[in-house]
Write an enzyme that holds these catalytic residues in place. Structure first.
Site, PDB file in Angstrom:
ATOM      1  N   GLU A   1      49.526  -1.431  22.404  1.00 22.73           N
ATOM      2  CA  GLU A   1      48.950  -1.144  21.085  1.00 22.73           C
ATOM      3  C   GLU A   1      47.516  -0.660  21.238  1.00 22.73           C
ATOM      4  O   GLU A   1      47.084   0.272  20.578  1.00 22.73           O
ATOM      5  CB  GLU A   1      48.977  -2.407  20.210  1.00 22.73           C
ATOM      6  CG  GLU A   1      50.381  -2.860  19.886  1.00 22.73           C
ATOM      7  CD  GLU A   1      50.366  -4.059  18.970  1.00 22.73           C
ATOM      8  OE1 GLU A   1      50.142  -5.182  19.476  1.00 22.73           O
ATOM      9  OE2 GLU A   1      50.562  -3.883  17.753  1.00 22.73           O
TER      10      GLU A   1
ATOM     11  N   GLU B   1      57.260  -7.848  21.482  1.00 23.04           N
ATOM     12  CA  GLU B   1      56.945  -8.970  20.580  1.00 23.04           C
ATOM     13  C   GLU B   1      58.167  -9.585  19.901  1.00 23.04           C
ATOM     14  O   GLU B   1      58.230 -10.792  19.685  1.00 23.04           O
ATOM     15  CB  GLU B   1      55.948  -8.527  19.497  1.00 23.04           C
ATOM     16  CG  GLU B   1      54.508  -8.405  19.959  1.00 23.04           C
ATOM     17  CD  GLU B   1      54.191  -7.102  20.648  1.00 23.04           C
ATOM     18  OE1 GLU B   1      55.125  -6.317  20.938  1.00 23.04           O
ATOM     19  OE2 GLU B   1      53.006  -6.846  20.912  1.00 23.04           O
TER      20      GLU B   1
END
Ligand code: NAD
Length: 696
Positions: free
Chosen positions: A106, A126
Site C-alpha cells: 500500500e 489482509e
C-alpha cells in the site's frame, strides 16, 4: 540525518526500510522514514528518491501485534507519509525485491513509481487475517490495476509476481538483474519529468459488466460463508469507483475499524500468531540444530503412504516407497500418478514438473533399500503387532541417527519405540488424509524421543510446506482424542431427538466445513466399528453407549463407499440424503435405551459438541499433551475443518467467556453424568476470570 539507511548516490537519495525481520512498518520505522524523506526533500543536490528494503525483502506489512493499540496509528502514519510523497515534486520510487505485502505494498502504491525485481511477490493478504487493506490499498489498486485485478488480489489475498504486476499496471518496470542499479537508472530517467503520476488522482478502471459487483457479492457470500472481511473488501473496491478518493479513504478506514475490532479478525490474527508460536519448543536449547534429510523412505503405499510420499516428492526430496505386496505398490503408484495428472489437467502444475516429482519416488519390495534413508515414515496397517515387528526390523536395518517415524492415528508411540534399541530416534508423524493436501501434521514426541529428532522432524515437515504441531503421547493424541468426545455427543443427540441432518445443519451453520455425520460417511464407518468391537470388552458398563453407529454398520452401511451410512447416496453422487431407515433405527435405539426423545435446538447441538471439544482440550492442556491452547486451535482448524474465523475451539471458548462455558459444562454434567466432568483447568480459569489465551 546521517544513517546507514540513508545515502545519496549521483543525485538520487536512497532510503532503506530497515526493521528486521520483515521491515514491518512499525512506528519507529515510520518516524525514521519520514525524517529521511525530509532530508532528501531539503537537499538541493537530490532530485529523485528511491525507497527500498534492507535485507531480503521490501516490506512485509504492518506490525500485526500493534493492531488494536494506539501505536498502529501514531503519527507519522503511513497515510500521512504517502500524502507528503504525493505532493513531492521530486519523484519517489519504490524499489521492490523479495516481497511487498500488505501495508508494504500500500505504501509502495503511494509512491510515484514502482520497480520490482523479477522474483518479487506483491500482495495484499489482509483478508487472510479477517481484515481489509486499510492503508489506501482498496482505493489505489483499482486505480492502478483496475477493479477486476483488485478484486482478485484483495478479496482472495493472493500475491502476484513482478511480471504480473507489470502487466496489470501495478509496477512500472521489472528489473531482471540487480535491483538498486536498475532503480537508480530508472530514477535518473524519470527525474527529468515535470510531473509524476499520483495513483489517487487517477480514475479506477471499471469492468464492462454492469452487474460485476452484484455477481461478485453473490459469489463471495457463498464461497466465504460466515466471513465479513471479503465482502467488506469488495465494498471498498466498489467505493473506489463511486466516491472521490478522499471519501473512499474515509470509507476504507471505517470498514477497517469495524473489522479490526470484530471477533473474526481477532480469531484469524490469533491463528496467524499461533503458527509462529507453534514452531517454538520450550525446553529444547536453541543450539539443537535439525539434521539434514536428504532421503526419505515411506512404508506402505496405501491411502496415507502414497500421499506422504507425494508431499516429499513435491518438495524436492527423493523418496523410496516400500511395500509388502507388489499389487499394493502398483496401486499406490497409480494413485500418485493420477493425483499429479489431475493437478496438471487443472492447470496448476506443469507436465514436466509433475514428471520430475513422480521420478523422485522410487518404489521397492526390498526392505534393504531403505538402509540409507535419513527419515523413515511407516504408514502400514493400524495394528500394534504389525508396527512393532516392522520397527524391530527397521532397528536392525537403518543407519544410526535415522529418524524412525510412525503415522499411527492412535497407537502408543512409546510401545512402538520400545520394539527398537533406539527409542530416542522414534517419533510419531501423524498426517491427515489426504496427506498430499492437508497441511497439518501432529508431531508426536515419545517419552524417549531426543530433542534432535523433535527439531529435525518439525523442520522437515515445514520444508514440505506443512504445519507441524508438537503433541505428546495419549490415545488419539490431540485431534482424534478430542474428536471422539464431539462424535459421542453428536450420537447421543440423535437418540435424544435430533436427526443426522439436523446435527450436521447446526454444525455447518456454526461454520464447520462438514457436519459430524456427513464427515463420518465420507471417511468410512467400518474402521471405527472394528475399533469399537475390539474395545467392547473393556468398555465401562455403567457409561451410556449409543448403538446407532454399530447398528448402521451391521446393515452393511459403511458410508459413501457403500452408497449408504448415516445418509443415503444416489449412484455417483456425494450429496448426503436423509434416510427414513436411519431415522427409524435411531428411534428404535432410543426406545431400547429408555431415552425419551424431545425437541433439540441448534444451540444445544453446538454447545454439546463444541464444549465437549473444549473440555477435553482443557484436559489435554493440563496434562501437557499440547504445549499451548493455540496449538490445539491450529490442529482443529487445519485438520478438522473448524472455521478459521472462529479461531479454533479454545479461542472460541475464550470469546464466549469461560465462565459461561463452564456453567454449561456443569449443567451437562448434572444432566448426562461423568462424560462431562469439568476439566480442572477450565474450572480454574473460569473462576478467576482468565482465558486459555492468557491463563496467567
Ligand atoms: P491402508 O490400508 O490404505 O494402507 C496400508 C498399506 O500398508 C497397505 O498397502 C499394505 O499393503 C501396507 N503394509 C502393511 N503391512 C506392511 C508391512 N509390514 N510392510 C510394508 N507394507 C505394509 O491404510 P492407511 O489408511 O493408509 O493407514 C496407514 C496408517 O496411517 C495407519 O496406521 C492409520 O491408522 C494411519 N492413518 C490413517 C489415516 C486415514 O485417514 N486413513 C489418517 C491418519 C493416519
Amino acid at each position: 540525518m546521517a544513517s546507514e539507511n540513508y545515502s545519496v548516490q549521483g543525485g538520487t537519495a536512497v532510503i532503506y526500510l530497515n526493521n528486521p525481520p520483515v521491515n514491518g512498518m512499525g512506528h519507529a520505522l515510520r518516524e525514521e522514514l519520514a525524517a529521511h524523506l525530509d532530508t532528501a526533500w531539503a537537499d538541493p543536490n537530490v532530485d529523485a528518491i528511491v525507497i527500498t528494503g534492507a535485507g531480503k525483502l521490501f516490506c512485509g506489512g504492518a506490525d500485526i501485534k500493534a493492531f488494536n493499540t494506539p501505536a498502529s496509528r501514531a503519527e507519522p502514519s503511513s497515510r500521512t507519509i504517502v500524502r507528503r510523497i504525493e505532493e513531492s515534486a521530486k519523484p519517489v520510487i519504490a524499489a521492490i525485491h523479495g516481497s511487498a505485502l500488505g501495508l508494504g505494498l500500500e505504501f509502495a502504491m503511494g509512491c510515484h513509481y514502482r520497480i520490482a525485481q523479477r522474483g518479487a511477490r506483491l500482495g495484499l493478504p489482509e483478508v487472510k487475517l479477517g481484515l481489509l487493506p486499510g492503508g489506501g490499498g482498496t482505493q489505489r489498486l483499482p486505480r492502478l490495476a483496475g477493479v477486476e485485478a483488485a478484486v482478485k488480489m484483495i478479496v482472495e489475498g493472493n500475491p502476484v509476481s513482478a511480471d504480473e504486476a507489470l502487466a496489470m499496471g501495478l509496477a512500472d518496470e521489472v528489473a531482471a538483474g540487480e535491483l538498486l542499479p536498475a532503480a537508480l537508472d530508472f530514477a535518473r530517467r524519470v527525474a527529468k519529468g515535470a510531473t509524476h503520476p499520483v495513483a489517487s488522482q487517477r480514475q479506477a478502471k471499471v469492468p464492462a459488466d454492469a452487474n460485476f459487483f452484484e455477481a461478485q457479492r453473490q459469489r463471495i457470500a457463498k464461497s466465504k460463508r460466515g466471513q465479513p472481511a471479503p465482502l467488506e473488501c469488495l465494498a471498498c473496491i466498489e467505493a473506489a469507483t463511486t466516491m472521490p478518493f478522499d471519501e473512499g479513504m474515509k470509507f476504507e478506514r471505517e470498514r477497517f475499524d469495524v473489522l479490526v475490532n470484530g471477533t473474526e479478525s481477532k480469531a484469524m490474527r490469533h491463528l496467524f500468531l499461533a503458527e509462529r508460536a507453534a514452531a517454538k519448543i520450550p525446553g529444547i536449547p536453541a543450539d539443537v540444530a535439525p539434521a539434514k534429510i536428504a532421503k526419505v523412505a515411506v512404508i506402505g503405499a496405501g491411502t496415507m503412504g502414497s500421499g506422504i510420499a507425494m508431499s516429499f516428492a513435491s518438495a524436492g526430496i527423493p523418496v523410496i516407497l516400500f511395500e509388502a505386496r507388489d499389487e499394493a505398490l502398483q496401486r499406490g503408484l497409480a494413485t500418485i500418478r493420477r493425483n499429479y495428472e489431475g493437478t496438471v489437467s487443472k492447470g496448476k502444475l506443469k507436465q514436466e514438473e509433475a514428471e520430475a516429482r513422480i521420478a523422485r519416488i522410487e518404489t521397492t519390495l526390498d526392505m534393504a533399500r531403505m538402509a540409507d534413508a535419513d527419515l523413515v515414515i511407516e504408514a502400514v496397517f493400524e495394528d500394534m503387532a504389525v508396527k512393532r515387528d516392522l520397527f524391530a526390523k527397521l532397528d536392525a536395518l537403518c543407519k544410526p541417527g535415522a529418524v524412525l517415524a510412525t503415522n499411527t492415528s492412535r497407537l502408543d508411540v512409546n510401545e512402538i519405540a520400545a520394539a527398537t534399541s533406539r527409542p530416542q530416534s522414534v517419533i510419531g508423524l501423524h498426517y491427515f488424509s489426504p496427506a498430499n493436501v492437508m497441511r497439518l501434521v501432529e508431531v508426536v514426541r515419545g517419552a524417549a524421543t531426543s530433542p534432535e529428532v523433535v527439531v529435525t522432524s518439525m523442520n522437515v515437515v515445514r520444508q514440505t510446506g506443512k504445519l507441524p504441531v508438537l503433541v505428546g503421547v495419549c490415545d488419539g493424541f490431540v485431534g482424534n482424542r478430542m474428536v471422539a468426545q464431539y462424535a459421542r455427543e453428536a450420537e447421543f443427540l440423535l437418540e435424544e431427538g435430533a436427526t443426522p441432518a439436523q446435527v450436521d445443519g447446526a454444525l455447518q451453520k456454526f461454520g464447520l466445513a462438514m457436519g459430524r455425520f456427513a464427515m463420518a460417511d465420507l471417511a468410512g464407518l467400518d474402521i471405527g466399528w472394528a475399533g469399537r468391537k475390539r474395545l467392547a470388552p473393556t468398555r465401562p458398563q455403567h457409561l451410556r453407549y449409543s448403538k446407532v453407529a454399530d447398528r448402521i454398520c451391521e446393515m452393511g452401511r459403511f458410508g459413501q463407499k457403500t452408497g449408504a451410512g448415516f445418509y443415503r447416496y444416489e449412484a455417483g453422487s456425494r450429496t448426503p440424503l436423509p434416510d427414513p431407515i436411519v431415522n427409524d433405527l435411531i428411534i428404535e435405539c432410543a426406545r431400547e435405551a429408555g431415552i425419551e426423545r424431545r425437541t433439540i435446538t441448534d444451540e444445544e447441538i453446538v454447545e454439546r459438541t463444541i464444549y465437549a471439544l473444549v473440555n477435553e482440550g482443557a484436559k489435554i492442556l493440563e496434562e501437557g499433551i499440547a504445549q499451548r491452547a493455540s496449538d490445539i486451535d491450529l490442529i482443529y482448524v487445519n485438520g478438522y475443518g473448524f472455521p478459521a474465523w472462529r479461531g479454533g475451539p479454545m479461542f472460541y471458548a475464550d470469546t464466549v467467556g469461560l465462565d459461561k462455558v463452564y456453567a454449561r459444562v456443569l449443567e451437562f454434567e448434572r444432566q448426562h453424568g461423568e462424560f462431562w466432568k469439568p476439566a480442572p483447568l477450565l474450572k480454574r480459569l473460569a473462576e478467576s476470570g482468565k482465558t486459555f489465551a492468557k491463563p496467567e
